[in-house]
Design an enzyme around this catalytic site. Structure first.
Site, PDB file in Angstrom:
ATOM      1  N   ARG A  55       0.811  -1.220   0.000  1.00 32.40           N
ATOM      2  CA  ARG A  55       0.000   0.000   0.000  1.00 32.40           C
ATOM      3  C   ARG A  55       0.847   1.273   0.000  1.00 32.40           C
ATOM      4  NH1 ARG A  55      -5.645  -0.590   1.829  1.00 32.40           N
ATOM      5  NH2 ARG A  55      -6.279  -2.559   0.922  1.00 32.40           N
ATOM      6  N   ARG A  59      -3.131   6.466   0.143  1.00 34.81           N
ATOM      7  CA  ARG A  59      -3.587   7.655   0.872  1.00 34.81           C
ATOM      8  C   ARG A  59      -2.556   8.335   1.755  1.00 34.81           C
ATOM      9  NH1 ARG A  59      -9.142   5.007   2.841  1.00 34.81           N
ATOM     10  NH2 ARG A  59      -7.737   3.219   2.800  1.00 34.81           N
ATOM     11  N   ARG A  68      -6.861  11.592  -6.500  1.00 36.26           N
ATOM     12  CA  ARG A  68      -8.116  10.928  -6.139  1.00 36.26           C
ATOM     13  C   ARG A  68      -9.243  11.907  -5.792  1.00 36.26           C
ATOM     14  NH1 ARG A  68      -9.210   6.578  -4.007  1.00 36.26           N
ATOM     15  NH2 ARG A  68     -11.223   7.529  -4.379  1.00 36.26           N
ATOM     16  N   ASP A 104      -6.580  -2.988  -7.656  1.00 40.13           N
ATOM     17  CA  ASP A 104      -7.213  -3.526  -6.452  1.00 40.13           C
ATOM     18  C   ASP A 104      -7.592  -4.978  -6.699  1.00 40.13           C
ATOM     19  OD1 ASP A 104      -8.267  -2.439  -3.711  1.00 40.13           O
ATOM     20  OD2 ASP A 104      -9.728  -3.893  -4.437  1.00 40.13           O
ATOM     21  N   TYR A 184     -15.140 -11.951   0.421  1.00 40.18           N
ATOM     22  CA  TYR A 184     -15.906 -10.744   0.075  1.00 40.18           C
ATOM     23  C   TYR A 184     -17.136 -11.099  -0.762  1.00 40.18           C
ATOM     24  CZ  TYR A 184     -12.312  -7.431   1.668  1.00 40.18           C
ATOM     25  OH  TYR A 184     -11.454  -6.679   2.422  1.00 40.18           O
TER      26      TYR A 184
END
Ligand code: CP3
Length: 382
Positions: A55, A59, A68, A104, A184
């Site tokens: 990652r 962010r 973004r 992703d 998921y």
């Protein structure tokens, strides 16, 4: 352990494909062959410890947040120019030894036609959870690996652009491991214990097997596309395998993860001249599964922060290069604590045949990017 003997020894025959890497692939034309990351993954000890961060593209970086602010997550993943730019940002800023492709784990089902979104602050949400034998049969019939393969051009284009810009720095491709994706899909979104998924696994093992096989094939096709377009290594992310017992992992999950790893290990395996692509298998919270995950066959094993690297290596007979495993919590600690934690991880990692420094899981969004740059400096000075 060397890359020509390790993964191939585990290959099911079906995985040995005719395909080989193209002449202009960075592992074939030699651009990344001597990169510290590739050498460490092949069980070698380069002069400096290679380092990248799970990652790292995300962010924690203001330049990422800037992009973004105008673009939804999955739109950014499917825009070759943006995906490439975001992938390159942490390489420029931190001087890490590898880029990890910005995408992703839900991109393969999305491109195969599944209705899925990434909801900010929550994660993947599937419009129609997959819970019954009929659901699984419909998914397998409708959202096929062939359909995905035909939709992957934005990913191929993003990888090509990135690899050209990276030069001698390798690009790591990735995919979600079948259990994490299936969890998921069955739950319809994030869940704490993946109870519905594990209930399906226990109550209808045949449907479960078909679900995992389908998901494994989507992840395989996603990885193959990244490798064919120029990725020099891949990582399989199993974020949720830690919720499984050893026996359940072995019986109900390992074959599907092996299927995905083998698809990558099979590229070029039919040709004596073609190099193999190193694989990293990383399962979070899975200290109890270290022997099981290693048994599937991989160039290197990612270890989370809960298991010291020297202990992991000892349990594996010191046979496998390891990746990890700085506790993400030390990113917020005083400099002296951080420095001794980095030194401790590097010292413990020296027991393994190769070591790639990384965190024990992803960079938290609130991490100070300067701290990541400092870790790279420390690794390269050690
Ligand atoms: O830098 C990198 O590591 C490359 C990019 C990458 C992303 N997701 C980008 C992303 C990678 C390798 C992943 C993998 C991924 N995605 C995993 C496996 C790894 C892990 O961390 O365990 C999982 C479980 C997912 C699913 C997912 N996608 C979650 C749980 C979330 C967080 C949702 C939230 O907002 O809290 C995402 C979204 C996501 N994927 C972001 C990024 C940068 C954040 C999106 C944003 O900026 O709003």
């Amino acid at each position: 352990m060397n890359e020509n003997t390790a993964p191939r020894a585990h290959l099911p025959e079906s995985a040995v494909l005719e395909s080989a890497l193209a002449a202009d692939h960075p592992l074939v034309d030699g651009r990344t062959t001597s990169a510290p990351l590739i050498r460490a993954l092949r069980g070698d000890r380069p002069d400096t410890t290679p380092v990248w961060f799970m990652r790292q593209a995300g962010r924690s970086l203001p330049e990422y947040r800037e992009i973004r602010a105008h673009t939804p997550m999955l739109d950014a993943c499917l825009d070759p120019e943006l995906a490439s730019e975001i992938t390159l940002q942490p390489v420029r800023r931190h001087g890490v030894d590898a880029a990890v492709f910005f995408s992703d784990i839900v991109v393969p089902p999305l491109l195969a036609g599944v209705d899925v979104d990434l909801v900010a602050g929550r994660g993947p949400v599937f419009a129609e959870p997959v819970r019954t034998a009929a659901d699984v049969a419909r998914c397998r019939a409708e959202f096929t690996p062939e359909r995905l393969r035909e939709a992957l051009d934005p990913v191929r284009e993003a990888v090509r652009r990135t690899v050209t810009a990276l030069g001698e720095t390798p690009l790591i491709g990735f995919a979600g491991a079948p259990f994490t994706l299936a969890a998921y899909l069955v739950e319809g979104g994030p869940s704490r214990d993946h109870l519905r998924a594990r209930t399906l696994m226990r109550s209808d093992p045949e449907t479960w097997r078909e679900l995992l096989e389908w998901v494994a094939d989507l992840s395989s096709v996603f990885l193959e596309a990244q490798v064919e377009a120029g990725a020099s290594a891949v990582q399989l992310f199993d974020s949720w395998a830690g919720s499984l017992s050893v026996a359940d992992y072995r019986a109900h999950v390992a074959p599907a993860s092996q299927r995905t790893l083998a698809a990558v290990q099979g590229i070029g395996a039919g040709s004596a001249a073609s190099p193999t692509v190193p694989t990293i298998h990383f399962a979070v919270g899975s200290g109890h599964l270290i022997e099981e995950t290693a048994r599937l066959g991989t160039s290197a094993l990612g270890v989370d922060w809960r298991t010291p690297l020297d202990e992991a290596s000892r349990r594996l007979g010191d046979t496998l290069p390891l990746q990890g495993n700085l506790d993400p919590a030390v990113l917020g600690a005083p400099a002296a604590v951080l420095e001794s934690a980095v030194a401790d991880v590097i010292a413990r990692g020296s027991r393994a045949p190769g070591h790639v420094l990384n965190l024990g899981h992803g960079v938290p969004p609130e991490a100070d990017p300067a701290v990541l740059t400092r870790i790279v400096e420390l690794a390269h000075a050690s």
